[in-house]
Design a protein around this motif. Structure first.
Motif, PDB file in Angstrom:
ATOM      1  N   GLU A 175     -25.667  -1.165  -6.709  1.00  0.00           N
ATOM      2  CA  GLU A 175     -25.208   0.329  -6.717  1.00  0.00           C
ATOM      3  C   GLU A 175     -23.832   0.382  -5.989  1.00  0.00           C
ATOM      4  O   GLU A 175     -23.641   0.425  -4.835  1.00  0.00           O
ATOM      5  N   LEU A 176     -22.820   0.747  -6.834  1.00  0.00           N
ATOM      6  CA  LEU A 176     -21.519   0.824  -6.216  1.00  0.00           C
ATOM      7  C   LEU A 176     -21.193   2.283  -5.753  1.00  0.00           C
ATOM      8  O   LEU A 176     -21.638   3.235  -6.151  1.00  0.00           O
ATOM      9  N   GLY A 177     -20.817   2.430  -4.434  1.00  0.00           N
ATOM     10  CA  GLY A 177     -20.560   3.598  -3.986  1.00  0.00           C
ATOM     11  C   GLY A 177     -19.429   4.403  -4.924  1.00  0.00           C
ATOM     12  O   GLY A 177     -18.685   3.815  -5.598  1.00  0.00           O
ATOM     13  N   ALA A 178     -19.509   5.755  -4.859  1.00  0.00           N
ATOM     14  CA  ALA A 178     -18.334   6.452  -5.640  1.00  0.00           C
ATOM     15  C   ALA A 178     -16.895   6.018  -5.260  1.00  0.00           C
ATOM     16  O   ALA A 178     -16.183   5.909  -6.176  1.00  0.00           O
ATOM     17  N   ASP A 179     -16.590   5.692  -3.954  1.00  0.00           N
ATOM     18  CA  ASP A 179     -15.269   5.100  -3.531  1.00  0.00           C
ATOM     19  C   ASP A 179     -15.107   3.869  -3.933  1.00  0.00           C
ATOM     20  O   ASP A 179     -14.018   3.460  -4.564  1.00  0.00           O
ATOM     21  N   GLU A 180     -16.129   3.017  -4.228  1.00  0.00           N
ATOM     22  CA  GLU A 180     -15.985   1.730  -4.961  1.00  0.00           C
ATOM     23  C   GLU A 180     -15.520   1.921  -6.303  1.00  0.00           C
ATOM     24  O   GLU A 180     -14.802   1.180  -7.011  1.00  0.00           O
ATOM     25  N   THR A 181     -16.449   2.739  -6.912  1.00  0.00           N
ATOM     26  CA  THR A 181     -16.196   2.814  -8.520  1.00  0.00           C
ATOM     27  C   THR A 181     -14.702   3.104  -8.571  1.00  0.00           C
ATOM     28  O   THR A 181     -14.027   3.083  -9.525  1.00  0.00           O
ATOM     29  N   ASP A 182     -14.427   4.380  -7.889  1.00  0.00           N
ATOM     30  CA  ASP A 182     -13.058   4.854  -7.917  1.00  0.00           C
ATOM     31  C   ASP A 182     -11.732   3.752  -7.958  1.00  0.00           C
ATOM     32  O   ASP A 182     -10.916   3.790  -8.646  1.00  0.00           O
ATOM     33  N   LYS A 183     -11.992   2.952  -6.943  1.00  0.00           N
ATOM     34  CA  LYS A 183     -11.211   1.914  -6.549  1.00  0.00           C
ATOM     35  C   LYS A 183     -11.066   0.860  -7.880  1.00  0.00           C
ATOM     36  O   LYS A 183     -10.112   0.461  -8.186  1.00  0.00           O
ATOM     37  N   ILE A 184     -12.115   0.560  -8.250  1.00  0.00           N
ATOM     38  CA  ILE A 184     -12.144  -0.408  -9.427  1.00  0.00           C
ATOM     39  C   ILE A 184     -11.782   0.076 -10.690  1.00  0.00           C
ATOM     40  O   ILE A 184     -10.831  -0.271 -11.118  1.00  0.00           O
ATOM     41  N   VAL A 185     -12.085   1.575 -10.921  1.00  0.00           N
ATOM     42  CA  VAL A 185     -11.354   2.287 -11.993  1.00  0.00           C
ATOM     43  C   VAL A 185      -9.762   2.226 -11.813  1.00  0.00           C
ATOM     44  O   VAL A 185      -8.969   2.096 -12.777  1.00  0.00           O
ATOM     45  N   ALA A 186      -9.258   2.468 -10.706  1.00  0.00           N
ATOM     46  CA  ALA A 186      -7.909   2.682 -10.432  1.00  0.00           C
ATOM     47  C   ALA A 186      -7.343   0.991 -10.671  1.00  0.00           C
ATOM     48  O   ALA A 186      -6.240   0.951 -11.443  1.00  0.00           O
ATOM     49  N   PHE A 187      -7.966   0.091 -10.330  1.00  0.00           N
ATOM     50  CA  PHE A 187      -7.489  -1.512 -10.523  1.00  0.00           C
ATOM     51  C   PHE A 187      -7.442  -1.313 -12.323  1.00  0.00           C
ATOM     52  O   PHE A 187      -6.542  -1.823 -12.802  1.00  0.00           O
ATOM     53  N   LEU A 188      -8.523  -1.020 -12.814  1.00  0.00           N
ATOM     54  CA  LEU A 188      -8.779  -1.175 -14.367  1.00  0.00           C
ATOM     55  C   LEU A 188      -7.501  -0.564 -15.082  1.00  0.00           C
ATOM     56  O   LEU A 188      -7.218  -0.830 -15.982  1.00  0.00           O
ATOM     57  N   ASP A 189      -7.295   0.661 -14.507  1.00  0.00           N
ATOM     58  CA  ASP A 189      -5.990   1.161 -15.207  1.00  0.00           C
ATOM     59  C   ASP A 189      -4.732   0.566 -14.888  1.00  0.00           C
ATOM     60  O   ASP A 189      -3.636   0.875 -15.662  1.00  0.00           O
ATOM     61  N   SER A 190      -4.779  -0.453 -13.935  1.00  0.00           N
ATOM     62  CA  SER A 190      -3.532  -1.211 -13.870  1.00  0.00           C
ATOM     63  C   SER A 190      -3.576  -2.327 -15.104  1.00  0.00           C
ATOM     64  O   SER A 190      -2.446  -3.192 -14.884  1.00  0.00           O
ATOM     65  N   LEU A 191      -4.442  -2.179 -16.016  1.00  0.00           N
ATOM     66  CA  LEU A 191      -4.409  -3.122 -16.788  1.00  0.00           C
ATOM     67  C   LEU A 191      -3.965  -2.837 -18.242  1.00  0.00           C
ATOM     68  O   LEU A 191      -3.676  -3.291 -19.360  1.00  0.00           O
ATOM     69  N   THR A 192      -3.334  -1.586 -18.107  1.00  0.00           N
ATOM     70  CA  THR A 192      -2.407  -0.986 -19.313  1.00  0.00           C
ATOM     71  C   THR A 192      -1.366  -1.497 -19.390  1.00  0.00           C
ATOM     72  O   THR A 192      -0.470  -1.190 -18.649  1.00  0.00           O
ATOM     73  N   GLY A 193      -1.090  -2.144 -20.378  1.00  0.00           N
ATOM     74  CA  GLY A 193       0.499  -2.830 -20.676  1.00  0.00           C
ATOM     75  C   GLY A 193       1.399  -2.071 -21.742  1.00  0.00           C
ATOM     76  O   GLY A 193       0.962  -1.026 -21.927  1.00  0.00           O
ATOM     77  N   ARG A 194       2.511  -2.687 -22.046  1.00  0.00           N
ATOM     78  CA  ARG A 194       3.471  -1.932 -22.804  1.00  0.00           C
ATOM     79  C   ARG A 194       2.857  -2.090 -24.131  1.00  0.00           C
ATOM     80  O   ARG A 194       2.514  -3.102 -24.657  1.00  0.00           O
ATOM     81  N   GLN A 195       2.630  -0.891 -24.771  1.00  0.00           N
ATOM     82  CA  GLN A 195       2.188  -0.988 -26.090  1.00  0.00           C
ATOM     83  C   GLN A 195       3.012  -1.249 -27.056  1.00  0.00           C
ATOM     84  O   GLN A 195       4.326  -1.002 -26.885  1.00  0.00           O
ATOM     85  N   PRO A 196       2.602  -1.893 -28.317  1.00  0.00           N
ATOM     86  CA  PRO A 196       3.372  -2.537 -29.169  1.00  0.00           C
ATOM     87  C   PRO A 196       4.327  -1.538 -29.725  1.00  0.00           C
ATOM     88  O   PRO A 196       3.733  -0.287 -30.020  1.00  0.00           O
TER      89      PRO A 196
END
Lengths: 357, 357
Positions: free
Chosen positions: A320-341
């Motif tokens: 069970e991830l804490g809210a803070d952990e989920t927030d941080k993981i989502v912040a990391f996932l947002d860093s996976l948005t690359g330059r769109q074609p």
């Protein structure tokens, strides 16, 4: 104050996060690779400008569908992260839903195509998706095509005849496949579209810039998220260049999600392999551009990425991830948005004269 | 040989077609104007880059439809001359047909919008088309909207709420309408899309280059076609910058076409004016890019431009054009295809978190 603490403080003041990032980066580089800046080659194919031009035309060609109103770009919308925003595959039109559309962006880096991996490569996927009426396909949970072999052959033939009746296409196929005497052929449609799709990659995501050594590319929260993503075990499945897309995994391996997320009648990979071990197994989706590809899961059951992360923790990792952990993981996932074609719309040749169909 | 013949021969040899073109060009310039090279202004609006960026996003935004799967660009496809190639409005899906889609290209130069002119300008047209579910609208022959006033207001509100729930749109509306305290407003959707649509013009058609003095821009057959187009009376209705789009005319004024072309239950402009003189009157469509906008007529009853020209001769002018005449007129019409807008696909902001709808 001990010497090591002093060294650490000095490092923070002088080298800043660089010092702190080194260890994390070493671990990350063993698990992930950045999206390359140029599209990868497709084995056995040469991506000439003429083939790419034809592939782009066909990608945006609604007349490729039996109803002449659905192009690849309608469900794999290049304005929307290569998906349809849940319009047909989830959301409030869920009565149409088969499985949620998977993004075409970076799909070239996936091990196989579709949620159940039933297409080995992009060209197979194209031919499969085109020949099934996409709207009908959506009603079958991506299972066996709703077209019988006779109709399948006839539909192929109709598509070829249509293009043969459009002078602009005849010319474009000739330019793309100059070595062939009869280039307006069904297999060439798949080849050309696959070559265009292989160009739809999204380099230069903040995570990739960080992987390559730019400490400033990620925020502290994103670096914390990456650490959690590694330490909690998300990387067991989500790794490689696509942060996913490289293997199959049973959804609900620790705890079965509700039927909204895992409908009992969709057995996933089992439909392809008939192996009982593959019941409820699905291709691990790439998390590249995940910020843009809601709704999530093969059911498109939620638009909420935090909820998706929390559910993954429970169902796959038994944590069970804490809210803070989920927030941080989502912040990391947002860093996976690359330059769109950057895609300039093609101009499609008109059909004129009496209908070819 | 008489002197006048010698002068004529010398002129042909020296000045070539220039001499021959001068008279025709003078006549043409009284009837037609070239598409300007820059988009025209919309009275009362300032086309800032921010408004145009928002308008383009909204033009490609499938979530603007109630079903989240139809954008302006689906029916007014900028890869296909600003129309849908007959997919929904004609062709073999004719069971869905209301009226054939009119092109968005150069629509800014039309006197009014829709086949019956029920929208005074582009902004009105946008608001009308968005609020009617386009698929439902197609079943009503473009008549009264199939949405009652209460539902109409609710649908407007839903669209506004959707955009208010997408941070990327909130920012884009603020940038586009910085003077407004609550810029995510329904009217602004119509304003922004109309401004973008006004940029969708197609200058530099061969005919326009010829009008401006380039004798080589038209072939001899095209010049003959232009002469016929003028002399036979086509220009009575098809004139001005859009070679049409400036008036209403009864379809079948001399000879009534078959029901395939003029279905008895669609009274056209009458639905707007209730004037008996407007029964079966329709807006004269622009012939700009007509090569790209098949199928033709408000019914989309044919893809064959030669057949369309021949039928117009019979029904509107009471003449039977010879095959050679029709060929030349079609050759002239092909010279009306201008430079298509180069459109880079916008990137649409993702909807994230719990659904706003």
């Amino acid at each position: 104050m001990r010497l090591s603490s002093i060294v650490f403080l000095v490092a923070l003041l002088v080298g800043g996060p660089a010092f702190a990032d080194a260890g994390l980066r070493d671990r990350a580089k063993e698990l992930f690779q950045p999206i390359p800046s140029a599209p990868p080659a497709i084995p056995g194919e040469t991506a000439t400008p003429e083939k790419l031009a034809l592939g782009k035309m066909l990608y945006f060609e609604p007349r490729l569908s039996e109803t002449h109103d659905i192009s690849c770009a309608d469900c794999h919308n290049l304005s929307m992260g290569g998906v349809d925003g849940g319009a047909l595959s989830g959301g409030h039109n869920a009565q149409l839903a088969g499985r949620e559309v998977l993004t075409v962006l970076n799909a070239i880096f996936n091990k196989a195509q579709y949620w159940d991996g039933r297409a080995a490569d992009l060209s197979d996927q194209v031919v499969n998706s085109v020949m099934a009426n996409p709207k009908a396909m959506l009603k079958t949970r991506g299972g066996p095509m709703p077209i019988n072999p006779t109709e399948h052959a006839a539909a192929k033939q109709r598509a070829v005849e249509l293009f043969k009746g459009i002078p602009g296409y005849v010319a474009a196929f000739k330019l793309a496949f100059p070595e062939q005497s009869d280039p307006v052929a069904y297999a060439n449609i798949g080849r050309a579209i696959a070559l265009f799709e292989a160009t739809l990659i999204t380099p230069d995501a903040p995570f990739d810039r960080w992987l390559k050594g730019d400490d400033q590319a990620l925020s502290d929260a994103q670096k914390d998220g990456l650490k959690l993503f590694i330490d909690k075990g998300c990387v067991t499945c989500h790794n490689g260049v696509n942060v996913g897309g490289g293997m199959y995994a049973r959804f609900g391996v620790v705890k079965q999600p509700s039927a909204e997320f895992l409908p009992p009648d969709d057995w996933g990979r089992y439909a392809v392999t008939k192996a009982i071990a593959d019941k409820y197994a699905f291709k691990v989706p790439s998390l590249r551009n995940v910020e843009l590809t809601a709704p999530y899961f093969h059911t498109g059951a939620t638009f909420d990425l935090k909820k998706a992360v929390a559910l993954m923790g429970e169902s796959q990792l038994g944590i069970e991830l804490g809210a803070d952990e989920t927030d941080k993981i989502v912040a990391f996932l947002d860093s996976l948005t690359g330059r769109q074609p950057e895609v300039v719309l093609p101009i499609l040749p008109p059909r004129t004269g009496p209908p070819a169909l």
